[in-house]
Design a protein around this motif. Structure first.
Motif, mmCIF file in Angstrom:
data_model
loop_
_atom_site.group_PDB
_atom_site.id
_atom_site.type_symbol
_atom_site.label_atom_id
_atom_site.label_comp_id
_atom_site.label_asym_id
_atom_site.label_seq_id
_atom_site.Cartn_x
_atom_site.Cartn_y
_atom_site.Cartn_z
ATOM 1 N N ALA A 132 1.019 -1.171 0.029
ATOM 2 C CA ALA A 132 0.349 0.216 0.016
ATOM 3 C C ALA A 132 0.802 1.308 0.204
ATOM 4 O O ALA A 132 0.288 2.373 -0.372
ATOM 5 N N GLY A 133 1.583 1.301 1.333
ATOM 6 C CA GLY A 133 2.990 2.381 0.862
ATOM 7 C C GLY A 133 3.954 2.798 -0.249
ATOM 8 O O GLY A 133 3.546 3.293 -0.785
ATOM 9 N N LEU A 134 3.765 1.692 -1.087
ATOM 10 C CA LEU A 134 4.906 1.832 -2.811
ATOM 11 C C LEU A 134 3.724 1.955 -3.789
ATOM 12 O O LEU A 134 3.870 2.886 -4.407
ATOM 13 N N PHE A 135 1.921 2.455 -3.108
ATOM 14 C CA PHE A 135 1.700 3.174 -3.615
ATOM 15 C C PHE A 135 1.285 4.433 -3.540
ATOM 16 O O PHE A 135 1.595 5.767 -4.761
ATOM 17 N N LEU A 136 1.724 5.245 -2.976
ATOM 18 C CA LEU A 136 1.954 6.598 -2.302
ATOM 19 C C LEU A 136 3.689 6.850 -2.766
ATOM 20 O O LEU A 136 3.027 7.887 -3.762
ATOM 21 N N LYS A 137 4.566 6.096 -2.302
ATOM 22 C CA LYS A 137 5.806 6.623 -2.233
ATOM 23 C C LYS A 137 5.690 6.739 -4.145
ATOM 24 O O LYS A 137 6.173 8.039 -4.826
ATOM 25 N N ARG A 138 5.429 6.106 -4.850
ATOM 26 C CA ARG A 138 5.844 6.190 -6.355
ATOM 27 C C ARG A 138 4.769 6.747 -7.180
ATOM 28 O O ARG A 138 5.222 7.063 -8.423
ATOM 29 N N ALA A 139 3.588 6.092 -6.618
ATOM 30 C CA ALA A 139 2.453 6.660 -7.602
ATOM 31 C C ALA A 139 1.417 7.831 -7.416
ATOM 32 O O ALA A 139 0.905 8.109 -7.598
ATOM 33 N N ASP A 140 2.061 8.352 -5.900
ATOM 34 C CA ASP A 140 0.809 9.754 -5.164
ATOM 35 C C ASP A 140 0.174 9.114 -5.363
ATOM 36 O O ASP A 140 -0.536 10.386 -5.356
ATOM 37 N N VAL A 141 -0.469 8.143 -4.689
ATOM 38 C CA VAL A 141 -1.996 8.381 -4.525
ATOM 39 C C VAL A 141 -2.526 8.828 -3.585
ATOM 40 O O VAL A 141 -1.532 9.574 -2.132
ATOM 41 N N ASP A 142 -3.755 9.062 -3.587
ATOM 42 C CA ASP A 142 -4.672 9.619 -2.070
ATOM 43 C C ASP A 142 -5.143 8.428 -1.547
ATOM 44 O O ASP A 142 -5.495 8.492 -0.325
ATOM 45 N N ALA A 143 -5.373 7.189 -1.988
ATOM 46 C CA ALA A 143 -6.177 6.360 -1.372
ATOM 47 C C ALA A 143 -6.007 4.752 -1.922
ATOM 48 O O ALA A 143 -5.035 5.330 -3.069
ATOM 49 N N VAL A 144 -5.704 3.366 -1.477
ATOM 50 C CA VAL A 144 -5.906 2.394 -2.167
ATOM 51 C C VAL A 144 -6.926 1.489 -1.492
ATOM 52 O O VAL A 144 -7.678 2.036 -0.508
ATOM 53 N N LYS A 145 -7.293 0.886 -2.616
ATOM 54 C CA LYS A 145 -8.624 -0.504 -2.863
ATOM 55 C C LYS A 145 -7.744 -1.477 -2.784
ATOM 56 O O LYS A 145 -7.159 -2.087 -3.281
ATOM 57 N N LEU A 146 -8.303 -2.738 -1.824
ATOM 58 C CA LEU A 146 -8.362 -4.337 -1.452
ATOM 59 C C LEU A 146 -10.353 -4.257 -1.591
ATOM 60 O O LEU A 146 -10.378 -4.129 -1.060
ATOM 61 N N GLU A 147 -10.543 -5.548 -1.604
ATOM 62 C CA GLU A 147 -11.427 -7.079 -1.592
ATOM 63 C C GLU A 147 -12.036 -7.572 -0.849
ATOM 64 O O GLU A 147 -10.457 -8.154 0.031
ATOM 65 N N GLY A 148 -12.935 -7.502 -0.184
ATOM 66 C CA GLY A 148 -12.590 -8.308 0.760
ATOM 67 C C GLY A 148 -13.461 -7.685 2.293
ATOM 68 O O GLY A 148 -13.329 -6.059 1.834
ATOM 69 N N GLY A 149 -14.849 -7.947 2.617
ATOM 70 C CA GLY A 149 -15.275 -7.532 3.651
ATOM 71 C C GLY A 149 -14.127 -7.960 4.962
ATOM 72 O O GLY A 149 -13.510 -7.836 5.576
ATOM 73 N N VAL A 150 -15.741 -9.343 6.317
ATOM 74 C CA VAL A 150 -15.211 -9.493 7.255
ATOM 75 C C VAL A 150 -13.358 -10.088 7.387
ATOM 76 O O VAL A 150 -13.211 -9.739 7.516
#
Ligand code: KIV
Length: 292
Positions: free
Chosen positions: A101-119
């Protein structure tokens, strides 16, 4: 224009202003999306199917997601950008989940990450959120686990299944997700989830009773050809337009209509004459020879 923030999205929810969210996988489409007024962009792992021609999203790697997300951020610097965590980037451990998740921020300057699944992924959502990263939950039809779901099928269609979907939604919010995406669930179920949660709830194929909508850009513009889910509205037919343009090009190359004089560069004044002299006479055309 300033970049859209999570606070802006929460204000939109408060005012009842719908959030327009679309996927994008490349720089030019991201530019078009920002110019068209998108609030959010998702660089979905659907890029596996829409860009790479895979049968599903499972083969998609972190590196592929990062490269496409970097390009999209360059094209849409002001849009709220969500990176999509691909299969095996978060399932293995909390540590892997936080690092990826951190790599998305460091490399691509995203505001958030999405992941699949609930409980079942509540622990991962908690770990990523506690690392200071905004998480978007994704419940209902979760394509990375479509094998377990019996294919790409609508979810929450029985009372029992709808209750389980609501429990997923509550678990995602409790774990610290700041936005929730609900996919391919009946609108009645989405409306119940929307009422039960305080965070913005967005729908892809889950009806209108929530805070905004997501579509896959390749579906919206009529580019993806393999299949069209029921919830898609096609706003253009890019496949037809592009195929027609390429067909015209092929015909014009073969007939010699393209390139015309307007597509060629002139020699500088007097230079053709000088060249003739240099070469000792008129320049002869090469004789046509068939390749061996
Ligand atoms: O990858 C993606 O585009 C997604 C959508 C199907 C929600 O996750």
């Amino acid at each position: 224009m300033a970049r859209k923030s999570l606070l802006d999205l929460y204000k939109m929810k408060e005012k009842g202003e719908k959030i327009a969210w679309l996927t994008s996988y490349d720089y030019p489409t991201a530019q078009f999306g920002q110019a068209a007024g998108l609030d959010m962009i998702l660089v979905g792992d659907s890029l596996g199917m829409c860009v790479y021609g895979y049968n599903g999203t499972v083969p998609v790697t972190m590196e592929q997601c990062l490269i496409h997300t970097e390009a999209v951020r360059r094209g849409a610097p002001d849009v709220y950008l969500v990176g999509d965590m691909p299969f095996l980037s978060y399932q293995t451990s909390d540590a892997d989940a936080v690092l990826n998740a951190g790599l998305f921020l460091k490399r691509a300057d995203v505001d958030a990450v999405k992941l699949e699944g609930g409980v079942r992924v509540a622990g991962r959502i908690k770990a990523i959120s506690e690392a200071g990263i905004v998480v978007v939950g994704h419940i209902g039809l979760t394509p990375q686990s479509s094998g377990q779901l019996g294919g790409h099928r609508a979810q929450g269609r029985t009372a029992e299944a709808a209750k389980a979907t609501l429990e997923d939604a509550l678990a995602v919010e409790k774990a610290g997700a700041r936005l929730l995406l609900v996919e391919a669930v009946p609108p009645e179920v989405t409306a119940i989830i929307h009422k039960a949660l305080t965070i913005p709830v967005l729908s892809i194929g889950a009806g209108p009773d929530c805070d905004g909508q997501l579509l896959i850009v390749s579906d919206l513009i009529g580019q993806f050809q393999a299949f069209t889910p029921k919830f898609v509205k096609k706003y253009a037919n890019v496949a037809e337009v592009v195929t027609k343009a390429i067909k015209s090009y092929v015909q014009e190359v073969k007939s010699g209509k393209f390139p015309g004089p307007e597509h060629s560069y002139d020699m500088l004044p007097g230079e053709e004459e000088k060249l003739r002299k240099l070469l000792g006479g008129p320049v002869k055309k090469a004789a046509k020879k068939a390749p061996k």
